[in-house]
Design a protein around this motif. Structure first.
Motif, PDB file in Angstrom:
ATOM      1  N   ALA A  87       0.779  -1.243   0.125  1.00 32.13           N
ATOM      2  CA  ALA A  87      -0.106  -0.033   0.152  1.00 32.13           C
ATOM      3  C   ALA A  87       0.845   1.217   0.013  1.00 32.13           C
ATOM      4  CB  ALA A  87      -0.800  -0.073   1.111  1.00 32.13           C
ATOM      5  N   ILE A  88       2.007   1.350   0.675  1.00 26.51           N
ATOM      6  CA  ILE A  88       2.949   2.588   0.871  1.00 26.51           C
ATOM      7  C   ILE A  88       3.401   2.695  -0.659  1.00 26.51           C
ATOM      8  CG2 ILE A  88       4.980   3.176   1.656  1.00 26.51           C
ATOM      9  CD1 ILE A  88       4.249   1.734   4.422  1.00 26.51           C
ATOM     10  N   ASN A  89       3.882   1.450  -1.278  1.00 30.43           N
ATOM     11  CA  ASN A  89       4.599   1.492  -2.457  1.00 30.43           C
ATOM     12  C   ASN A  89       3.845   2.110  -3.553  1.00 30.43           C
ATOM     13  OD1 ASN A  89       7.164   0.791  -1.386  1.00 30.43           O
ATOM     14  ND2 ASN A  89       6.632  -1.509  -2.009  1.00 30.43           N
ATOM     15  N   ASP A  90       2.384   1.650  -3.638  1.00 26.71           N
ATOM     16  CA  ASP A  90       1.573   2.144  -4.854  1.00 26.71           C
ATOM     17  C   ASP A  90       0.874   3.173  -4.340  1.00 26.71           C
ATOM     18  OD1 ASP A  90      -0.821   1.160  -3.121  1.00 26.71           O
ATOM     19  OD2 ASP A  90      -1.038  -0.463  -3.922  1.00 26.71           O
ATOM     20  N   GLY A  91       1.168   3.826  -3.183  1.00 25.47           N
ATOM     21  CA  GLY A  91       0.430   5.270  -2.660  1.00 25.47           C
ATOM     22  C   GLY A  91      -1.019   5.130  -2.333  1.00 25.47           C
ATOM     23  N   SER A  92      -1.385   3.917  -1.923  1.00 28.13           N
ATOM     24  CA  SER A  92      -2.776   3.881  -1.600  1.00 28.13           C
ATOM     25  C   SER A  92      -3.059   3.798  -0.051  1.00 28.13           C
ATOM     26  CB  SER A  92      -3.435   2.524  -2.038  1.00 28.13           C
ATOM     27  OG  SER A  92      -2.837   1.414  -1.473  1.00 28.13           O
ATOM     28  N   TYR A  93      -1.789   4.020   0.697  1.00 27.77           N
ATOM     29  CA  TYR A  93      -1.757   3.984   2.219  1.00 27.77           C
ATOM     30  C   TYR A  93      -2.095   5.360   2.556  1.00 27.77           C
ATOM     31  CZ  TYR A  93      -0.488   3.384   7.099  1.00 27.77           C
ATOM     32  OH  TYR A  93      -0.470   3.409   8.403  1.00 27.77           O
ATOM     33  N   HIS A  94      -3.137   5.612   3.491  1.00 28.22           N
ATOM     34  CA  HIS A  94      -3.337   7.130   3.849  1.00 28.22           C
ATOM     35  C   HIS A  94      -3.207   7.191   5.440  1.00 28.22           C
ATOM     36  CE1 HIS A  94      -4.495   8.272   0.034  1.00 28.22           C
ATOM     37  NE2 HIS A  94      -5.537   6.884  -0.038  1.00 28.22           N
ATOM     38  N   VAL A  95      -2.539   8.041   6.048  1.00 26.04           N
ATOM     39  CA  VAL A  95      -2.404   8.476   7.536  1.00 26.04           C
ATOM     40  C   VAL A  95      -3.483   9.484   7.774  1.00 26.04           C
ATOM     41  CG1 VAL A  95      -0.612   9.269   9.055  1.00 26.04           C
ATOM     42  CG2 VAL A  95       0.060   7.945   7.020  1.00 26.04           C
ATOM     43  N   ALA A 112      -4.236  12.027  10.269  1.00 24.96           N
ATOM     44  CA  ALA A 112      -3.643  12.974  11.268  1.00 24.96           C
ATOM     45  C   ALA A 112      -4.410  12.993  12.604  1.00 24.96           C
ATOM     46  CB  ALA A 112      -3.433  14.060  10.705  1.00 24.96           C
ATOM     47  N   GLY A 113      -5.614  12.855  12.331  1.00 24.28           N
ATOM     48  CA  GLY A 113      -6.713  12.928  13.377  1.00 24.28           C
ATOM     49  C   GLY A 113      -6.612  11.760  14.398  1.00 24.28           C
ATOM     50  N   ARG A 114      -6.571  10.579  13.677  1.00 25.68           N
ATOM     51  CA  ARG A 114      -6.506   9.250  14.711  1.00 25.68           C
ATOM     52  C   ARG A 114      -5.195   9.311  15.305  1.00 25.68           C
ATOM     53  NH1 ARG A 114      -7.452   3.668  11.725  1.00 25.68           N
ATOM     54  NH2 ARG A 114      -7.239   3.055  13.786  1.00 25.68           N
ATOM     55  N   ILE A 115      -3.993   9.677  14.824  1.00 20.95           N
ATOM     56  CA  ILE A 115      -2.786   9.898  15.515  1.00 20.95           C
ATOM     57  C   ILE A 115      -2.793  10.745  16.384  1.00 20.95           C
ATOM     58  CG2 ILE A 115      -0.305  10.583  15.134  1.00 20.95           C
ATOM     59  CD1 ILE A 115      -0.475   9.487  12.201  1.00 20.95           C
ATOM     60  N   ALA A 116      -3.322  11.853  16.266  1.00 22.13           N
ATOM     61  CA  ALA A 116      -3.523  12.840  17.281  1.00 22.13           C
ATOM     62  C   ALA A 116      -4.535  12.433  18.639  1.00 22.13           C
ATOM     63  CB  ALA A 116      -4.299  14.128  16.870  1.00 22.13           C
ATOM     64  N   ASP A 117      -5.499  11.853  18.182  1.00 27.13           N
ATOM     65  CA  ASP A 117      -6.212  11.164  19.251  1.00 27.13           C
ATOM     66  C   ASP A 117      -5.619   9.995  20.034  1.00 27.13           C
ATOM     67  OD1 ASP A 117      -8.557  12.612  18.511  1.00 27.13           O
ATOM     68  OD2 ASP A 117      -9.383  11.208  17.265  1.00 27.13           O
ATOM     69  N   ARG A 118      -4.854   9.186  19.384  1.00 27.50           N
ATOM     70  CA  ARG A 118      -4.021   8.271  20.194  1.00 27.50           C
ATOM     71  C   ARG A 118      -2.906   8.655  20.943  1.00 27.50           C
ATOM     72  NH1 ARG A 118      -4.158   3.095  16.742  1.00 27.50           N
ATOM     73  NH2 ARG A 118      -6.800   2.881  16.687  1.00 27.50           N
ATOM     74  N   MET A 119      -2.223   9.881  20.608  1.00 28.32           N
ATOM     75  CA  MET A 119      -1.332  10.626  21.425  1.00 28.32           C
ATOM     76  C   MET A 119      -1.863  11.143  22.655  1.00 28.32           C
ATOM     77  SD  MET A 119       1.068  12.274  18.263  1.00 28.32           S
ATOM     78  CE  MET A 119       2.115  13.365  19.613  1.00 28.32           C
ATOM     79  N   LEU A 120      -3.024  11.957  22.511  1.00 29.99           N
ATOM     80  CA  LEU A 120      -3.689  12.243  23.704  1.00 29.99           C
ATOM     81  C   LEU A 120      -4.084  11.397  24.618  1.00 29.99           C
ATOM     82  CD1 LEU A 120      -5.773  15.142  21.852  1.00 29.99           C
ATOM     83  CD2 LEU A 120      -3.767  15.538  23.467  1.00 29.99           C
ATOM     84  N   GLU A 121      -4.747  10.135  24.098  1.00 31.34           N
ATOM     85  CA  GLU A 121      -5.093   9.084  25.103  1.00 31.34           C
ATOM     86  C   GLU A 121      -3.698   8.512  25.816  1.00 31.34           C
ATOM     87  OE1 GLU A 121      -6.744   5.908  22.784  1.00 31.34           O
ATOM     88  OE2 GLU A 121      -8.516   7.275  22.285  1.00 31.34           O
ATOM     89  N   ALA A 122      -2.607   8.656  25.313  1.00 31.42           N
ATOM     90  CA  ALA A 122      -1.375   8.161  25.737  1.00 31.42           C
ATOM     91  C   ALA A 122      -0.895   9.206  26.820  1.00 31.42           C
ATOM     92  CB  ALA A 122      -0.343   7.945  24.651  1.00 31.42           C
ATOM     93  N   VAL A 123      -1.299  10.277  26.448  1.00 33.87           N
ATOM     94  CA  VAL A 123      -0.617  11.482  27.438  1.00 33.87           C
ATOM     95  C   VAL A 123      -1.727  11.245  28.659  1.00 33.87           C
ATOM     96  CG1 VAL A 123      -0.778  13.830  28.107  1.00 33.87           C
ATOM     97  CG2 VAL A 123       0.539  12.878  25.847  1.00 33.87           C
ATOM     98  N   ASP A 124      -3.042  11.111  28.418  1.00 32.24           N
ATOM     99  CA  ASP A 124      -4.030  11.035  29.511  1.00 32.24           C
ATOM    100  C   ASP A 124      -3.757   9.827  30.328  1.00 32.24           C
ATOM    101  OD1 ASP A 124      -5.403  13.293  28.752  1.00 32.24           O
ATOM    102  OD2 ASP A 124      -6.892  12.218  27.802  1.00 32.24           O
TER     103      ASP A 124
END
Length: 95
Positions: free
Chosen positions: A69-77, A79-91
């Motif tokens: 998926a990364i090689n063919d460009g179909s993998y999408h990140v 940012a909202g999910r990453i931010a949510d998980r970071m905030l959960e980890a801090v909490d």
């Protein structure tokens, strides 16, 4: 300053004995003759690491799918999910 020659013209210049380019060329020639000898301990450590990685719980199929998926460009990140998980980890750390 204006460079009059192309890069290939400069790289093909004859080398002067003792120059950096001559040293690099001699290293390249010697590199093909290099050998590595591992001690018995190093061999045991390497074989142990291979066994551990094969039993580490890594899903090889999932890794292959993600790489594809990364090689063919179909993998999408997301940012909202990453931010949510970071905030959960801090909490969780604060609790």
């Amino acid at each position: 300053m204006k460079i009059q020659r192309s890069y290939t013209e400069y790289t093909n210049l004859p080398t002067v004995k003792g120059s950096k380019n001559a040293a690099r060329q001699s290293q390249a020639v010697n590199a093909s003759n290099d050998r590595i000898n591992l001690s018995d301990t190093a061999k045991k450590l390497l074989s142990g690491a291979e066994v551990q990685s094969s039993h580490s719980g890594i899903d090889a199929d999932k890794v292959a799918r993600l790489k594809a998926a990364i090689n063919d460009g179909s993998y999408h990140v997301s940012a909202g999910r990453i931010a949510d998980r970071m905030l959960e980890a801090v909490d969780e750390e604060r609790a």
